[in-house]
Each structure stands twice: as structure tokens, then as C-alpha cells.
Design a protein around this motif. Structure first.
Motif, PDB file in Angstrom:
ATOM      1  N   TYR A 196      14.626   7.516 -35.033  1.00 24.76           N
ATOM      2  CA  TYR A 196      15.643   8.070 -34.129  1.00 24.76           C
ATOM      3  C   TYR A 196      16.983   7.415 -34.486  1.00 24.76           C
ATOM      4  N   GLY A 197      18.077   8.085 -34.117  1.00 21.40           N
ATOM      5  CA  GLY A 197      19.388   7.461 -34.276  1.00 21.40           C
ATOM      6  C   GLY A 197      19.494   6.201 -33.429  1.00 21.40           C
ATOM      7  N   ARG A 198      18.948   6.252 -32.214  1.00 17.70           N
ATOM      8  CA  ARG A 198      19.017   5.088 -31.316  1.00 17.70           C
ATOM      9  C   ARG A 198      18.272   3.894 -31.899  1.00 17.70           C
ATOM     10  N   THR A 221      29.144   9.848 -23.510  1.00 16.01           N
ATOM     11  CA  THR A 221      28.412   9.965 -24.768  1.00 16.01           C
ATOM     12  C   THR A 221      26.949  10.092 -24.418  1.00 16.01           C
ATOM     13  N   CYS A 222      26.130  10.303 -25.435  1.00  8.48           N
ATOM     14  CA  CYS A 222      24.690  10.387 -25.210  1.00  8.48           C
ATOM     15  C   CYS A 222      24.184   9.001 -24.808  1.00  8.48           C
ATOM     16  N   VAL A 224      21.490   7.505 -24.875  1.00  9.95           N
ATOM     17  CA  VAL A 224      20.508   6.787 -25.690  1.00  9.95           C
ATOM     18  C   VAL A 224      21.188   5.712 -26.547  1.00  9.95           C
ATOM     19  N   THR A 262      33.094   7.170 -31.341  1.00 11.02           N
ATOM     20  CA  THR A 262      32.256   8.371 -31.279  1.00 11.02           C
ATOM     21  C   THR A 262      33.069   9.659 -31.314  1.00 11.02           C
ATOM     22  N   LEU A 282      32.780  12.738 -30.637  1.00 14.32           N
ATOM     23  CA  LEU A 282      31.795  13.578 -29.956  1.00 14.32           C
ATOM     24  C   LEU A 282      32.055  15.065 -30.226  1.00 14.32           C
ATOM     25  N   ASP A 337      29.496   6.373 -34.403  1.00 11.91           N
ATOM     26  CA  ASP A 337      28.362   7.198 -34.005  1.00 11.91           C
ATOM     27  C   ASP A 337      28.680   8.622 -34.457  1.00 11.91           C
ATOM     28  N   ALA A 340      26.546  11.083 -34.872  1.00  7.00           N
ATOM     29  CA  ALA A 340      25.438  11.989 -34.575  1.00  7.00           C
ATOM     30  C   ALA A 340      25.909  13.440 -34.438  1.00  7.00           C
ATOM     31  N   HIS A 341      27.164  13.625 -34.023  1.00  5.58           N
ATOM     32  CA  HIS A 341      27.709  14.981 -33.894  1.00  5.58           C
ATOM     33  C   HIS A 341      28.730  15.300 -34.979  1.00  5.58           C
ATOM     34  N   LYS A 376      20.607  18.492 -33.747  1.00 11.07           N
ATOM     35  CA  LYS A 376      21.743  18.092 -34.580  1.00 11.07           C
ATOM     36  C   LYS A 376      21.992  19.082 -35.719  1.00 11.07           C
ATOM     37  N   GLY A 426      14.725  11.756 -35.926  1.00  8.75           N
ATOM     38  CA  GLY A 426      15.174  10.896 -37.018  1.00  8.75           C
ATOM     39  C   GLY A 426      16.619  10.488 -36.876  1.00  8.75           C
ATOM     40  N   TYR A 461      13.352  12.927 -23.731  1.00 14.05           N
ATOM     41  CA  TYR A 461      14.100  12.740 -24.967  1.00 14.05           C
ATOM     42  C   TYR A 461      15.510  12.237 -24.679  1.00 14.05           C
TER      43      TYR A 461
END
Ligand SMILES: *Cc1c(COP(=O)(O)O)cnc(C)c1O
Length: 416
Positions: free
Chosen positions: A47-49, A72-73, A75, A118, A120, A146, A148-149, A175, A182, A251
Motif C-alpha cells: 500500500y502507499g501508506r 487529504t486521504c 491513511v 500533497t 491533491l 504524496d 498518490a493523485h 488511482k 500497492g 480501505y
């Protein structure tokens, strides 16, 4: 119905990646991701976290302060707390969901050891402003993006993470690139990378024999769930029954700081092969999302909707739209056959585990209560986006009070 998103992995791709044999695919995916997104080193995580969590464990800090956005997310915040460190949240701007430099500066102090920047929804942050704020208030802090986005997000200077010490990519099913579950830790420093890899390989479990088969089944099920004929049924189940709650809410980690049970299990070569295939198609996917998002931005602005400003080259993982009456707008759009997302429908300080920070970030709370995400996944066309805009215009004609109309700042009373 136009779904709010479509999992990126096609059925063919899932089958091909499952049938291939290549013992080095994890290493190849790590190297390809690092090369693609401008870092010398990459480490694949479940996971990213887990990537952020393992980075912090490797650094060995205790009770260190990590500054990150309140909007933000959550996690990402969990990863910090569970590593034995502290989160300090930075507020959004009054007229934008991103953290502006002056709010970052207000959250920073000489005690700050890490800043998580981030971008976002793929909207570039004000990198120069961040750099200045960090230089003034926390010059020794480690800077982690971060992404992720926003994997390859650029501003006028080039890739935003070019001067970051590290970056985190998210490859969850929502994503732009997905390995089902992942994440990737991108690093500049060789010694740090070796130390994180050593800790990961020593402390993470090997995936069980059945793991690839379970992941494959999950990928197939998710892809089918967001397409007709199942889409409408799944949408109904999600809204009217608690059956899917266990999957979605678990999740997203809204119940308090915890990691999923499989967050300490190494990702599989099957996932790495999915990632490699997706990486090869990354630019096209971002182009599709960008085309639709820019269409939304231009059309909705023209019709007087409030749209978030941007500069540089956003990657538009999602198209965010803040409205006054989120549930009512979403329900009405659904009547027109349009599903919209509520990807981050909170701000972190209001969630369990962060009570001590409640009320500190009023603008983030304001946007957390109002944000919708319009569908812009690759595969939709401009004609679909036009339908979404037309539907929004019809709703607004009837119910103008459900929408924000101008660039007015968030009234800070509304946030408390
Ligand atoms: C998805 C996401 C992450 C990482 O997510 P994982 O589910 O842990 O892979 C981190 N930050 C943001 C903003 C995200 O959206």
C-alpha cells in the motif's frame, strides 16, 4: 449510467499479467517507476501508506512532528501515527482545497522533521511558496511528496517532486495506475533506500500461495462492478445495504488509525507485472483525464460554477467540484444516470484518532463537507462530460442554493 470511475486494469491485462512468468518483475517495476517519475530508487509496497510507514520506521524517529494537509486521504496520517510519530495538520486555503504557503508556514516549526506536500487530485501545489516557508520555518525537515493523485505533476519549473527527498505513489484500484493494491516509495538517497529495503524484506511476510489468485479475482470483480450490467445493481447495493461497507470504509481507514491486515505482506510479482503494463500506458491515461477535466473546468466556469484554479500541468486524477448540498446534488445527478464520487468527504481532524486537532483547520473541514468528484476516467468521452455539465446546469437552474456560485472564500463560521 456513467460510473464515477472504472478500475484501470482491463480483463485482458489481468489475465496476461497472471499468465506471464518473470521472477524479476518486482525489481523491474521498481526501476521503471523510479525512472518514469524522476527518482534514482523505487521500492514497491503493498500500500502507499505502508511505504510512508516503513520510511518512518527506518528513520527511527519517535514522537517527531510530521506536517501534512488536513484535507487529504487519512491513511497517510495513520501511517505517521502508527510509526510512533505525531501529525500536525495544515489547513486548506479559504478558496481552494490545497494547502497554500501561508498555511503551511503556520503549521511548520523548528520541531517539524518531515513535510508531506500533497498535490491533491493532481493539482500542483505552490512549490516556490512551499520552499520559502520550509526554508524559513523548518530548514532541516525532510520533504516527501504524496503523489498518490499526481504521479508526474509539473509546474513551470518542471516535475514538482524534483527537489523532494522522497515521494509516495499509490497504486490502489482508484488511482491512475493500479496494481489492485500497492504503493511505491521513491527515494534519492542510496543508503536510505538500502535501509528501507532491508527493513521491508526483513519484516514483511511473503505473500501466500493463493494471494495472486485472490488479487486476480478482486480485479475482475471490481472491473465488472463498475460496468453495466452490474453497475446499477452495485450502486444500489452500496447505497441501500451495508454489504459493501466492509470493503470501502475499511480501505479508506475512517474508523481510526490502523493498517489493513495485509499491509505487512510483500506485493506479488503479478502486481508488479500489472504495474509495468500500466506504466507503459500512463501518458495516454493522463491525457484522457486532462482533456475531460479541462472541458469541465472551462464549461462549468463559463456557466458560473465555482471551479478550483490551477497552474502548471495538473494530472487531474479527479475533477473536484465543491457544492453546498452534496447529497442532494449527487442524488439528482443519479436520476440523470450520472454517478459522482465523494473521494475525500471529510477532513482528517474530524476523524476518530485525531480529536486533539479538531477545529484547527476550518477551511479543510469546509471543503471536506462539500466536495464531489465528477467522472473523468479514461474511456469516457467529451460527450459524456457534456452530459454531466448539462445535468449540473439543470439542477442548478432549479436549485441555485445547492451550489457555490462565485470565488467567495469559505465562511469560517460554517466550518466549525
Ligand atoms: C490513495 C492515497 C494514498 C495511499 O493509499 P494506499 O491506499 O495506502 O495505497 C496516500 N495519499 C493519498 C492522498 C491517497 O489518495
Amino acid at each position: 449510467m456513467i460510473s464515477r470511475f472504472l478500475p484501470p486494469n482491463s480483463l485482458t491485462e489481468l489475465c496476461r499479467a497472471a499468465l506471464e512468468r518473470d521472477a524479476r518483475s518486482v525489481r523491474r517495476f521498481e526501476e521503471a517507476s523510479a525512472a518514469k517519475f524522476g527518482f534514482p530508487h523505487g521500492l514497491f509496497f503493498p500500500y502507499g501508506r505502508a511505504a510512508l510507514h516503513t520510511l518512518l520506521r527506518t528513520l527511527g524517529w519517535k514522537d517527531a512532528e510530521v506536517v501534512m494537509p488536513a484535507y487529504t486521504c487519512v491513511v497517510a496520517a495513520h501511517a505517521v501515527v502508527l510509526s510512533g510519530n505525531r501529525v500536525r495538520f495544515a489547513d486548506s486555503a479559504a478558496d481552494h482545497f490545497l494547502v497554500p504557503p501561508h498555511e503551511l508556514e503556520a503549521a511548520l516549526s523548528p520541531a517539524t522533521r518531515m513535510v508531506v506536500a500533497t498535490p491533491l487530485f493532481g493539482y500542483p501545489i505552490d512549490r516556490l511558496g512551499y520552499r520559502r516557508a520550509i526554508r524559513v520555518r523548518a530548514p532541516n525537515a525532510m520533504v516527501v511528496y504524496d503523489l498518490a493523485h499526481a504521479f508526474a505533476v509539473e509546474d513551470d519549473e518542471g516535475p514538482q517532486a524534483a527537489d523532494a527527498d522522497a515521494a509516495i505513489l499509490g497504486f490502489g484500484i482508484g488511482k491512475q495506475i493500479s496494481t489492485l493494491y500497492g504503493g511505491m516509495l521513491l527515494l534519492r538517497d542510496q543508503a536510505l533506500c538500502d535501509a528501507v529495503r532491508e527493513l521491508r524484506n526483513r519484516t514483511f511476510r511473503k505473500p501466500g500461495m493463493l494471494r495472486p489468485a485472490k488479487l486476480w479475482a478482486y480485479g475482475v470483480a471490481a472491473r465488472c462492478a463498475f460496468r453495466e450490467p452490474l453497475l446499477s445493481a452495485v450502486d444500489w447495493l452500496e447505497r441501500k445495504t451495508p454489504l459493501l461497507y466492509g470493503i470501502t470504509e475499511y480501505y479508506y481507514g475512517k474508523g481510526g488509525p490502523s493498517l489493513p491486515v495485509d499491509a505487512c505482506e510483500l506485493p506479488t510479482p503479478f502486481q508488479a507485472r500489472l504495474g509495468l503494463r500500466q506504466l507503459a500506458d500512463y501518458d495516454r491515461r493522463v491525457d484522457c483525464r486532462t482533456t475531460l477535466a479541462r472541458f469541465y473546468h472551462a464549461e462549468l466556469s463559463r456557466y458560473g460554477f465555482y471551479c478550483f484554479g490551477f497552474h502548471g500541468r495538473p494530472t487531474f486524477s479527479h475533477f473536484p467540484l465543491a457544492v453546498e448540498r452534496r447529497e442532494a446534488v449527487a442524488a439528482t445527478l443519479r436520476g440523470d444516470g450520472i454517478q459522482v464520487g465523494k473521494l475525500i468527504d471529510y477532513s482528517c481532524p474530524q476523524l476518530p484518532g485525531y480529536e486533539s486537532t479538531r477545529g484547527t483547520c476550518p477551511n479543510a473541514a469546509y471543503f471536506g463537507a462539500r466536495m464531489l468528484n465528477l467522472p473523468n476516467w479514461p474511456g469516457l468521452g467529451v460527450h459524456d462530460a457534456r452530459r454531466v455539465v448539462a445535468s449540473l446546469c439543470r439542477v442548478r437552474d432549479r436549485r441555485p442554493e445547492w451550489f457555490r456560485t462565485s470565488n467567495e472564500p469559505a465562511p469560517s463560521v460554517a466550518a466549525a
